[in-house]
Write a protein that holds these residues in place. Structure first.
Motif, PDB file in Angstrom:
ATOM      1  N   LEU A 298      -2.208  51.650  48.033  1.00 22.91           N
ATOM      2  CA  LEU A 298      -3.076  52.646  48.660  1.00 22.91           C
ATOM      3  C   LEU A 298      -3.288  53.855  47.756  1.00 22.91           C
ATOM      4  O   LEU A 298      -3.255  54.994  48.202  1.00 22.91           O
ATOM      5  N   GLY A 299      -3.437  53.595  46.462  1.00 23.90           N
ATOM      6  CA  GLY A 299      -3.765  54.660  45.529  1.00 23.90           C
ATOM      7  C   GLY A 299      -2.589  55.441  44.992  1.00 23.90           C
ATOM      8  O   GLY A 299      -2.749  56.340  44.174  1.00 23.90           O
ATOM      9  N   LYS A 300      -1.377  55.129  45.469  1.00 28.28           N
ATOM     10  CA  LYS A 300      -0.210  55.879  44.991  1.00 28.28           C
ATOM     11  C   LYS A 300       0.719  54.954  44.215  1.00 28.28           C
ATOM     12  O   LYS A 300       0.788  53.755  44.481  1.00 28.28           O
ATOM     13  N   VAL A 301       1.457  55.553  43.274  1.00 26.16           N
ATOM     14  CA  VAL A 301       2.480  54.778  42.585  1.00 26.16           C
ATOM     15  C   VAL A 301       3.652  54.635  43.544  1.00 26.16           C
ATOM     16  O   VAL A 301       4.208  55.623  44.018  1.00 26.16           O
ATOM     17  N   VAL A 302       4.002  53.394  43.884  1.00 21.38           N
ATOM     18  CA  VAL A 302       5.108  53.209  44.820  1.00 21.38           C
ATOM     19  C   VAL A 302       6.346  52.661  44.134  1.00 21.38           C
ATOM     20  O   VAL A 302       7.388  52.507  44.770  1.00 21.38           O
ATOM     21  N   GLY A 303       6.246  52.380  42.864  1.00 20.07           N
ATOM     22  CA  GLY A 303       7.456  51.909  42.210  1.00 20.07           C
ATOM     23  C   GLY A 303       7.172  51.466  40.792  1.00 20.07           C
ATOM     24  O   GLY A 303       6.022  51.243  40.403  1.00 20.07           O
ATOM     25  N   GLU A 304       8.238  51.422  40.002  1.00 17.44           N
ATOM     26  CA  GLU A 304       8.128  50.889  38.654  1.00 17.44           C
ATOM     27  C   GLU A 304       9.233  49.862  38.520  1.00 17.44           C
ATOM     28  O   GLU A 304      10.274  49.987  39.176  1.00 17.44           O
ATOM     29  N   CYS A 305       9.023  48.885  37.703  1.00 16.52           N
ATOM     30  CA  CYS A 305      10.104  47.931  37.516  1.00 16.52           C
ATOM     31  C   CYS A 305       9.958  47.235  36.182  1.00 16.52           C
ATOM     32  O   CYS A 305       8.932  47.343  35.515  1.00 16.52           O
ATOM     33  N   THR A 306      11.017  46.554  35.802  1.00 21.76           N
ATOM     34  CA  THR A 306      10.960  45.703  34.629  1.00 21.76           C
ATOM     35  C   THR A 306      10.783  44.290  35.164  1.00 21.76           C
ATOM     36  O   THR A 306      11.695  43.740  35.770  1.00 21.76           O
ATOM     37  N   PRO A 307       9.609  43.717  34.968  1.00 24.81           N
ATOM     38  CA  PRO A 307       9.296  42.457  35.643  1.00 24.81           C
ATOM     39  C   PRO A 307      10.307  41.345  35.377  1.00 24.81           C
ATOM     40  O   PRO A 307      10.611  40.571  36.269  1.00 24.81           O
ATOM     41  N   ARG A 308      10.843  41.291  34.153  1.00 30.57           N
ATOM     42  CA  ARG A 308      11.735  40.178  33.836  1.00 30.57           C
ATOM     43  C   ARG A 308      13.008  40.239  34.676  1.00 30.57           C
ATOM     44  O   ARG A 308      13.656  39.234  34.908  1.00 30.57           O
ATOM     45  N   GLU A 309      13.364  41.449  35.127  1.00 30.27           N
ATOM     46  CA  GLU A 309      14.610  41.596  35.884  1.00 30.27           C
ATOM     47  C   GLU A 309      14.353  41.678  37.379  1.00 30.27           C
ATOM     48  O   GLU A 309      15.256  41.961  38.151  1.00 30.27           O
ATOM     49  N   THR A 310      13.103  41.496  37.777  1.00 27.45           N
ATOM     50  CA  THR A 310      12.768  41.618  39.189  1.00 27.45           C
ATOM     51  C   THR A 310      12.202  40.290  39.658  1.00 27.45           C
ATOM     52  O   THR A 310      11.479  39.634  38.908  1.00 27.45           O
ATOM     53  N   THR A 311      12.540  39.900  40.865  1.00 32.54           N
ATOM     54  CA  THR A 311      11.968  38.637  41.339  1.00 32.54           C
ATOM     55  C   THR A 311      10.532  38.872  41.809  1.00 32.54           C
ATOM     56  O   THR A 311      10.153  39.998  42.138  1.00 32.54           O
ATOM     57  N   ALA A 312       9.780  37.780  41.835  1.00 33.01           N
ATOM     58  CA  ALA A 312       8.387  37.874  42.281  1.00 33.01           C
ATOM     59  C   ALA A 312       8.345  38.390  43.706  1.00 33.01           C
ATOM     60  O   ALA A 312       7.470  39.164  44.089  1.00 33.01           O
ATOM     61  N   ARG A 313       9.310  37.967  44.502  1.00 31.64           N
ATOM     62  CA  ARG A 313       9.312  38.373  45.906  1.00 31.64           C
ATOM     63  C   ARG A 313       9.515  39.881  46.047  1.00 31.64           C
ATOM     64  O   ARG A 313       8.835  40.546  46.812  1.00 31.64           O
ATOM     65  N   GLU A 314      10.427  40.414  45.248  1.00 33.04           N
ATOM     66  CA  GLU A 314      10.671  41.865  45.305  1.00 33.04           C
ATOM     67  C   GLU A 314       9.412  42.645  44.924  1.00 33.04           C
ATOM     68  O   GLU A 314       9.057  43.634  45.548  1.00 33.04           O
ATOM     69  N   MET A 315       8.733  42.135  43.883  1.00 30.41           N
ATOM     70  CA  MET A 315       7.508  42.820  43.447  1.00 30.41           C
ATOM     71  C   MET A 315       6.434  42.730  44.526  1.00 30.41           C
ATOM     72  O   MET A 315       5.726  43.694  44.794  1.00 30.41           O
ATOM     73  N   ALA A 316       6.339  41.566  45.137  1.00 28.66           N
ATOM     74  CA  ALA A 316       5.331  41.389  46.183  1.00 28.66           C
ATOM     75  C   ALA A 316       5.592  42.352  47.330  1.00 28.66           C
ATOM     76  O   ALA A 316       4.670  42.964  47.873  1.00 28.66           O
ATOM     77  N   GLU A 317       6.861  42.503  47.684  1.00 32.50           N
ATOM     78  CA  GLU A 317       7.162  43.388  48.805  1.00 32.50           C
ATOM     79  C   GLU A 317       6.904  44.849  48.452  1.00 32.50           C
ATOM     80  O   GLU A 317       6.500  45.643  49.294  1.00 32.50           O
ATOM     81  N   LEU A 318       7.114  45.167  47.189  1.00 36.74           N
ATOM     82  CA  LEU A 318       6.795  46.510  46.718  1.00 36.74           C
ATOM     83  C   LEU A 318       5.284  46.759  46.831  1.00 36.74           C
ATOM     84  O   LEU A 318       4.833  47.826  47.240  1.00 36.74           O
ATOM     85  N   MET A 319       4.526  45.718  46.494  1.00 33.78           N
ATOM     86  CA  MET A 319       3.076  45.797  46.524  1.00 33.78           C
ATOM     87  C   MET A 319       2.545  45.963  47.949  1.00 33.78           C
ATOM     88  O   MET A 319       1.664  46.773  48.210  1.00 33.78           O
ATOM     89  N   VAL A 320       3.107  45.174  48.847  1.00 39.14           N
ATOM     90  CA  VAL A 320       2.602  45.138  50.211  1.00 39.14           C
ATOM     91  C   VAL A 320       3.227  46.231  51.066  1.00 39.14           C
ATOM     92  O   VAL A 320       2.612  46.747  51.999  1.00 39.14           O
TER      93      VAL A 320
END
Lengths: 359, 505
Positions: free
Chosen positions: B212-234
């Motif tokens: 929604l236009g805001k930065v909600v998180g940063e991560c290092t993709p290799r150390e993060t699961t796809a699911r965690e990233m998806a939940e961050l996104m949604v």
């Protein structure tokens, strides 16, 4: 900088008020035009809009209003069906002529027999004539993909030649002392479309009213009307919904041809009375303006037809009383469509003033 | 990480009614592959447009290599070493590669020099491309190469790539990633926009997540699961569609030896298609866009007629039937293009419910429309599929893409189809809505309907399909069970790398 921004939804308010705004703008610009011609603009506008309705001779002009409006409404209703679906019948003038020739031909064939069934047969003849003339561009479009705008328009000129030939030949009055033109149907009781000539009512007005109601029901309550609107708004979605484009073309062109033919018949059997070389009075083309002025909506077309008739009659009065040139009155009528289309933009777009971003 | 190349501080951009970006800040280091992650409408595109000088921020600043950076137009951005490959290519089909590239240059060198430079650059980066080939003959992957090479000729410091893999087969993706890694190793930073999480995990060093236009998180993709990233996104826990074990019934839809020309001059003709889908089965059809997907849907929906026997519904030949007759028999479809094909943009949702629902939902009698019944049906779709809208009187074009998609899919699903064919059911739809649509498709199959799902999203097909086939240049591969199917095999079914090769350097 002025920016046009598309509205998320078409604005209802603007859609209703643009015709009114267009009329007002036409009055202003028309007044300016009349002023430049050296006439008193206020008097001219008043003559066009006020005189026929409430002036000294209003009792004479008011029935004239209906006489002028009836063919316009009848034709415009038919055109609006096609226009809504993106099918452009520009040749209503031709269908109007052929309808008049066929209808009058049927009536004259029975002359001098007097019978109740003659007028109904003429009505059928007129409707079939207009329908058949419109079927030419329709079938050519369906079979060969020709452009219905060009074909229907060209057929107007063919119809005009046919009209001249009829007035000079086949339908010429044998007792007319050699003058071109058919017998006057007003003198033939079984074949006249007047209900009462004194009041100025003829069957064409009834037919126009019926057409308005019929079109309203078709467009709002019937699947065919829904398919017409859908095809106009989103042709691909219409195909997906199962609309058969060929059938729709045949229906829309056929219906508009039929109504134009009817208008021609009622005119020839009533106000005009006879087939003459210059029988047609551009109703078929003016009806295009009426259809758009009425937002392609049946009730709107009814009102627009009356308004257009008003400018016709008012324009005539202005020509007579003020010496306005006929061309100025035609420009005035043209302005109406011009302003309508211009204001139409506001239905779907809003205007925003934007300060220019400095680089 | 080395020095910071571009740093973004508090960028804000508001459009009437929506704040596209609000106080967005992050940094991109030199040579870093930085992912910009977010759902549709999260503000990714607006953000990169500001970096590329297409959109002016309302507030906030950017610094490029320590100096203030505020490009008034893309030309200035390019002069500062920033290049961008757009999702939609801007190439002229009738011109050749070199001519297309010359068109985008301020002062193009003589054609022969340019061709030589194109060859050099393309070979250096493993993207072989003949400068004299006509663009109209190139595959989607090769066209993207043209765009990339056009950027590389400027020797960029930062390369922005907007959803670059949406038009590529897995093999083509691998080639592209090789190029991007090489560029990054040479010090070019890459801003990679995508919502495909596995790709980001494979490629990117760092990810910034927008919602929604805001930065909600940063991560290092290799150390993060796809699911965690998806939940961050949604922003919420994501529900994975569940597949109930189900019994397959008899063959519901049978297509055999189907060939059909495309109605459009730029379409793809279908060539000898065979497929059969059984009751309770979901058949997934993958493939790169433009390989006959639209035509296949049109042939099944009845918009394109075929010989009667080419399409059979429960043994009954229907090839010559139009859309209405097919709907009456239970074959329902949902095309990819929502506005203008599946729905009429300026018409209300009630009218759009009528568009396909009139027969099966009994919304007309003797040709007369039952408006109240149509409105009830529209309300039912809105309610069961959680369509966010003021009401059934709203025009279809006023709905967001995801909401309209839910409406379009819901409209067909609620008509209890015997066979449902959907094209790109979750295209441009946010993750939670996509999950809901997939679940609805699976539930429908569980209730005994046969489903054909045409999609370019391979993850989606793997998730819901029982068998998988791929469309490639109008031909359909032999369908294979999805279980145990590897990405390489899928890629080969989709046509491999479409004749593209990797230059070994």
């Amino acid at each position: 900088m002025i920016v046009l921004e598309k509205r998320p939804q078409p604005s209802r308010g603007w859609s209703m008020s643009t015709p009114v705004l267009a009329v007002l703008a036409t009055m202003v610009a028309g007044g300016l035009l009349f002023g430049l011609l050296g006439k008193n603009p206020f008097l001219a506008i008043e003559t066009i809009f006020w005189e026929p309705l409430f002036g000294e001779f209003a009792s004479y002009y008011r029935p004239q209003l209906l006489v002028k409006a009836a063919p316009l409404v009848l034709i415009a209703i038919g055109l609006s069906l096609g226009f809504k679906a993106g099918i452009w019948n520009i040749g209503a003038e031709g269908q109007y002529i052929i309808g008049a020739i066929c209808g009058a031909g049927v009536g004259l064939a029975f002359y001098p027999l007097e019978a109740w069934y003659i007028f109904p047969l003429m009505v059928i003849g007129g409707a079939l004539g207009g329908w058949a003339w419109a079927m030419i561009p329709a079938l050519l479009k369906v079979r060969f993909g020709t452009n219905e705008i060009l074909v229907s328009l060209m057929l107007v000129y063919v119809a005009e030649k046919l009209l001249a030939s009829m007035a000079l030949g086949l339908l010429k009055n044998p007792q007319g002392f050699g003058f071109p033109g058919s017998r006057n149907l007003n003198d033939y009781a079984s074949a006249t479309s007047w209900i009462s000539q004194d009041v100025g009512l003829h069957w064409g007005m009834a037919a126009a009213l019926i057409a308005v109601i019929f079109a309203y029901i078709l467009l709002n309550r019937h699947m065919l009307g829904f398919q017409i609107r859908l095809t106009g708004e989103a042709p691909r979605a219409a195909r997906f919904a199962g609309v058969n484009p060929s059938r729709l073309i045949l229906f829309c062109l056929g219906a508009s041809g039929m109504l134009a033919g009817l208008a021609g018949l009622f005119e020839v059997a009533g106000p005009s009375g006879q087939i003459t070389i210059d029988f047609n009075a551009n109703y078929g083309f003016t009806a295009i303006i009426v259809a758009f002025l009425g937002r392609l909506h049946p009730i709107g077309i009814l009102l627009a037809g009356l308004l257009m008739a008003l400018t016709y009659i008012g324009g005539d009065i202005a020509q007579g009383n003020l010496g306005l040139p006929a061309a100025a009155v035609q420009v005035f009528q043209g302005m109406l469509l011009f302003f309508l289309l211009a204001f139409d933009l506001l239905t779907n777009y809003r205007i925003r003033l934007k300060t220019r971003e400095v680089a | 990480m080395t020095r910071t190349l571009l740093s973004i501080n508090g960028l804000t951009k508001a459009y009437p009614g929506v704040v596209a970006n609000s106080e967005v800040s992050f940094e991109i280091g030199e040579g870093q592959v930085h992912a910009l992650l977010g759902e549709n409408g999260a503000g990714k595109s607006t953000l990169v447009k500001m970096i590329y000088g297409l959109v002016k921020p309302d507030s906030g600043t950017m610094t490029l290599r320590g100096a203030p950076y505020a490009p008034p137009e893309p030309r200035a951005a390019r002069a500062d070493g920033i290049a961008m490959v757009f999702q939609h290519f801007s190439l002229f089909d009738a011109l050749n590669v070199a001519e297309n590239i010359a068109l985008g240059m301020e002062t193009p060198p003589p054609m022969r020099d340019l061709a030589r430079r194109i060859r050099e650059v393309s070979e250096t980066y493993g993207l072989p491309l003949d400068p004299y080939r006509t663009v109209g003959d190139l595959s989607a992957g090769e066209r993207q190469r043209v765009e990339i090479i056009r950027c590389l000729l400027q020797d960029p410091k930062l390369l922005i790539m907007d959803e670059p893999t949406s038009v590529l087969t897995p093999q083509e993706v691998n080639i592209l990633f090789g190029t991007l890694r090489k560029l990054s190793a040479e010090g070019t930073a890459i801003l990679y926009i995508s919502h495909k999480l596995e790709e980001i995990r494979a490629l990117c060093d760092h990810a910034t997540v927008l919602r929604l236009g805001k930065v909600v998180g940063e991560c290092t993709p290799r150390e993060t699961t796809a699911r965690e990233m998806a939940e961050l996104m949604v922003g919420t826990a994501l529900q994975t569609p569940t597949r109930a074990g189900r019994d397959m019934g008899g063959v519901a839809l049978d297509v055999s030896g189907l060939s059909a020309a495309s109605p459009s001059a730029f379409g793809t003709a279908l060539k000898n298609i065979h497929l059969a889908v059984r009751e309770g089965e979901v058949l997934g059809i993958g493939g790169v866009a433009g390989n006959g997907q639209d035509e296949l849907l049109a042939v099944l929906s009845g918009e394109i007629l075929t010989p009667a026997d080419a399409v059979k519904l429960k043994g009954r030949p229907i090839g010559r039937m139009g859309p209405t007759a097919r709907r009456a028999l239970g074959l329902l479809t949902a095309p990819e293009e929502r506005l203008g094909h599946a729905a009429a943009p300026d018409m209300s949702l009630t009218e759009n419910a009528l568009l396909t629902g009139s027969i099966r939902e009994n919304l007309e009698s003797n040709g007369f429309l039952k408006w109240s019944a149509a409105e009830t049906f529209a309300r039912k779709i809105i309610k069961s599929f959680d369509v966010r809208t003021p009401g059934p009187g709203t025009a279809a074009r006023a709905l967001s893409g995801g909401n309209l998609q839910k409406f379009v899919i819901g409209r067909e699903v609620l008509q209890r189809p015997e066979v449902l064919v959907v094209n790109q059911p979750t295209w441009g739809v946010d993750a939670s809505a996509a999950a809901a649509i997939r679940q609805a498709i699976l539930d429908l199959a569980a209730s005994g309907a046969a489903v054909i799902c045409i999609s370019q999203d391979l993850d989606e097909l793997m998730e819901i399909a029982d068998r998988f086939a791929a469309l490639n240049e109008g031909r359909l591969s032999e369908p294979r069970p999805t279980q145990g199917l590897s990405v390489e095999e899928i890629g080969l079914m989709m046509g491999g790398a479409h004749g593209m090769e990797v230059a070994h350097v």
